[in-house]
Design a protein around this motif. Structure first.
Motif, PDB file in Angstrom:
ATOM      1  N   ILE A   1       0.861  -1.172   0.000  1.00 17.84           N
ATOM      2  CA  ILE A   1       0.000   0.000   0.000  1.00 17.84           C
ATOM      3  C   ILE A   1       0.900   1.225   0.000  1.00 17.84           C
ATOM      4  O   ILE A   1       1.787   1.344   0.844  1.00 17.84           O
ATOM      5  N   HIS A   2       0.683   2.118  -0.918  1.00 16.96           N
ATOM      6  CA  HIS A   2       1.469   3.339  -1.004  1.00 16.96           C
ATOM      7  C   HIS A   2       0.504   4.514  -0.984  1.00 16.96           C
ATOM      8  O   HIS A   2      -0.035   4.905  -2.012  1.00 16.96           O
ATOM      9  N   GLN A   3       0.253   5.034   0.218  1.00 18.37           N
ATOM     10  CA  GLN A   3      -0.703   6.126   0.373  1.00 18.37           C
ATOM     11  C   GLN A   3      -0.504   6.769   1.733  1.00 18.37           C
ATOM     12  O   GLN A   3       0.099   6.181   2.626  1.00 18.37           O
ATOM     13  N   ASP A   4      -1.033   7.960   1.897  1.00 19.24           N
ATOM     14  CA  ASP A   4      -1.003   8.645   3.183  1.00 19.24           C
ATOM     15  C   ASP A   4      -1.785   7.803   4.190  1.00 19.24           C
ATOM     16  O   ASP A   4      -2.958   7.502   4.000  1.00 19.24           O
ATOM     17  N   LEU A   5      -1.131   7.419   5.253  1.00 26.03           N
ATOM     18  CA  LEU A   5      -1.735   6.559   6.264  1.00 26.03           C
ATOM     19  C   LEU A   5      -3.043   7.120   6.817  1.00 26.03           C
ATOM     20  O   LEU A   5      -4.017   6.397   6.979  1.00 26.03           O
ATOM     21  N   MET A   6      -3.058   8.399   7.112  1.00 23.36           N
ATOM     22  CA  MET A   6      -4.238   8.987   7.732  1.00 23.36           C
ATOM     23  C   MET A   6      -5.439   9.014   6.772  1.00 23.36           C
ATOM     24  O   MET A   6      -6.573   9.037   7.221  1.00 23.36           O
ATOM     25  N   CYS A   7      -5.200   8.973   5.485  1.00 19.71           N
ATOM     26  CA  CYS A   7      -6.292   8.898   4.506  1.00 19.71           C
ATOM     27  C   CYS A   7      -6.778   7.461   4.319  1.00 19.71           C
ATOM     28  O   CYS A   7      -7.893   7.236   3.870  1.00 19.71           O
ATOM     29  N   VAL A   9      -6.339   4.640   6.762  1.00 16.88           N
ATOM     30  CA  VAL A   9      -6.553   3.772   7.919  1.00 16.88           C
ATOM     31  C   VAL A   9      -8.025   3.427   8.166  1.00 16.88           C
ATOM     32  O   VAL A   9      -8.332   2.309   8.581  1.00 16.88           O
ATOM     33  N   ASP A  10      -8.933   4.318   7.899  1.00 21.97           N
ATOM     34  CA  ASP A  10     -10.355   4.030   8.118  1.00 21.97           C
ATOM     35  C   ASP A  10     -10.901   2.966   7.166  1.00 21.97           C
ATOM     36  O   ASP A  10     -11.949   2.389   7.425  1.00 21.97           O
ATOM     37  N   TYR A  11     -10.190   2.694   6.085  1.00 19.13           N
ATOM     38  CA  TYR A  11     -10.640   1.708   5.109  1.00 19.13           C
ATOM     39  C   TYR A  11     -10.021   0.327   5.324  1.00 19.13           C
ATOM     40  O   TYR A  11     -10.380  -0.623   4.653  1.00 19.13           O
ATOM     41  N   LEU A  12      -9.092   0.227   6.259  1.00 20.19           N
ATOM     42  CA  LEU A  12      -8.452  -1.056   6.519  1.00 20.19           C
ATOM     43  C   LEU A  12      -9.356  -1.920   7.396  1.00 20.19           C
ATOM     44  O   LEU A  12     -10.028  -1.421   8.288  1.00 20.19           O
ATOM     45  N   PRO A  13      -9.360  -3.230   7.171  1.00 24.11           N
ATOM     46  CA  PRO A  13     -10.203  -4.103   7.988  1.00 24.11           C
ATOM     47  C   PRO A  13      -9.684  -4.209   9.428  1.00 24.11           C
ATOM     48  O   PRO A  13      -8.494  -4.067   9.689  1.00 24.11           O
ATOM     49  N   VAL A  14     -10.577  -4.470  10.331  1.00 25.68           N
ATOM     50  CA  VAL A  14     -10.243  -4.630  11.746  1.00 25.68           C
ATOM     51  C   VAL A  14      -9.586  -5.993  11.964  1.00 25.68           C
ATOM     52  O   VAL A  14     -10.031  -6.994  11.416  1.00 25.68           O
ATOM     53  N   GLY A  15      -8.513  -6.015  12.745  1.00 28.51           N
ATOM     54  CA  GLY A  15      -7.896  -7.262  13.176  1.00 28.51           C
ATOM     55  C   GLY A  15      -7.304  -8.130  12.090  1.00 28.51           C
ATOM     56  O   GLY A  15      -7.447  -9.343  12.141  1.00 28.51           O
ATOM     57  N   PHE A  16      -6.602  -7.559  11.127  1.00 25.43           N
ATOM     58  CA  PHE A  16      -6.035  -8.387  10.064  1.00 25.43           C
ATOM     59  C   PHE A  16      -4.509  -8.369  10.023  1.00 25.43           C
ATOM     60  O   PHE A  16      -3.900  -9.105   9.267  1.00 25.43           O
ATOM     61  N   VAL A  17      -3.859  -7.600  10.879  1.00 26.26           N
ATOM     62  CA  VAL A  17      -2.407  -7.456  10.828  1.00 26.26           C
ATOM     63  C   VAL A  17      -1.738  -8.352  11.875  1.00 26.26           C
ATOM     64  O   VAL A  17      -2.061  -8.278  13.055  1.00 26.26           O
ATOM     65  N   ASP A  18      -0.800  -9.183  11.408  1.00 23.39           N
ATOM     66  CA  ASP A  18       0.004 -10.023  12.302  1.00 23.39           C
ATOM     67  C   ASP A  18       1.256  -9.295  12.780  1.00 23.39           C
ATOM     68  O   ASP A  18       1.703  -9.494  13.900  1.00 23.39           O
ATOM     69  N   LEU A  19       1.844  -8.500  11.906  1.00 25.58           N
ATOM     70  CA  LEU A  19       3.081  -7.799  12.219  1.00 25.58           C
ATOM     71  C   LEU A  19       3.008  -6.376  11.687  1.00 25.58           C
ATOM     72  O   LEU A  19       2.755  -6.167  10.503  1.00 25.58           O
ATOM     73  N   LEU A  20       3.197  -5.412  12.576  1.00 22.85           N
ATOM     74  CA  LEU A  20       3.228  -4.003  12.188  1.00 22.85           C
ATOM     75  C   LEU A  20       4.662  -3.527  12.374  1.00 22.85           C
ATOM     76  O   LEU A  20       5.199  -3.552  13.477  1.00 22.85           O
ATOM     77  N   PHE A  21       5.304  -3.142  11.283  1.00 24.35           N
ATOM     78  CA  PHE A  21       6.683  -2.670  11.306  1.00 24.35           C
ATOM     79  C   PHE A  21       6.668  -1.175  11.028  1.00 24.35           C
ATOM     80  O   PHE A  21       6.198  -0.745   9.973  1.00 24.35           O
ATOM     81  N   LEU A  22       7.151  -0.394  11.976  1.00 26.67           N
ATOM     82  CA  LEU A  22       7.108   1.066  11.877  1.00 26.67           C
ATOM     83  C   LEU A  22       8.514   1.631  11.854  1.00 26.67           C
ATOM     84  O   LEU A  22       9.387   1.200  12.607  1.00 26.67           O
TER      85      LEU A  22
END
Length: 109
Positions: A1-7, A9-22
């Protein structure tokens, strides 16, 4: 995904990420060509960090891992920010106590 996160995040499904790398900015004063980026105060940096981290909590699975890169200065601020809050990924609440909507619903059962 290549987009502004704040634009996005509301469209991402709940509870689907196993690993968040920041890998957020390390809060250092930097100059790139003619643009200068000054470091923020610890409080400003903590508020900025929280402003985009909290919306991401809803996408994490209950068993998810979060890795966050940083230098020793920014890591200290981020660590204290996370430790000073309790996060509920189910209802996207970040509170100083465990009194989010989800916890209240579970207790009422």
């Amino acid at each position: 995904i290549h987009q502004d996160l704040m634009c996005l995040v509301d469209y991402l499904p709940v509870g689907f990420v196993d690993l968040l790398f920041l890998d957020p900015p390390y809060n250092l004063s930097k100059s790139f060509q003619s643009t200068r980026f000054p470091a923020r105060s610890a409080g400003e940096y903590a508020r900025w960090f929280e402003s985009w981290l909290v919306p991401l909590l809803k996408v994490l699975k209950p068993t998810a891992s979060v890795y966050c890169c940083g230098d020793w200065r920014s890591s200290a601020v981020r660590s204290s920010t996370v430790r000073s809050r309790r996060a509920c990924a189910s209802c996207n609440s970040v509170l100083a106590t465990n009194s989010c909507r989800t916890a209240r619903r579970r207790a009422a059962r």
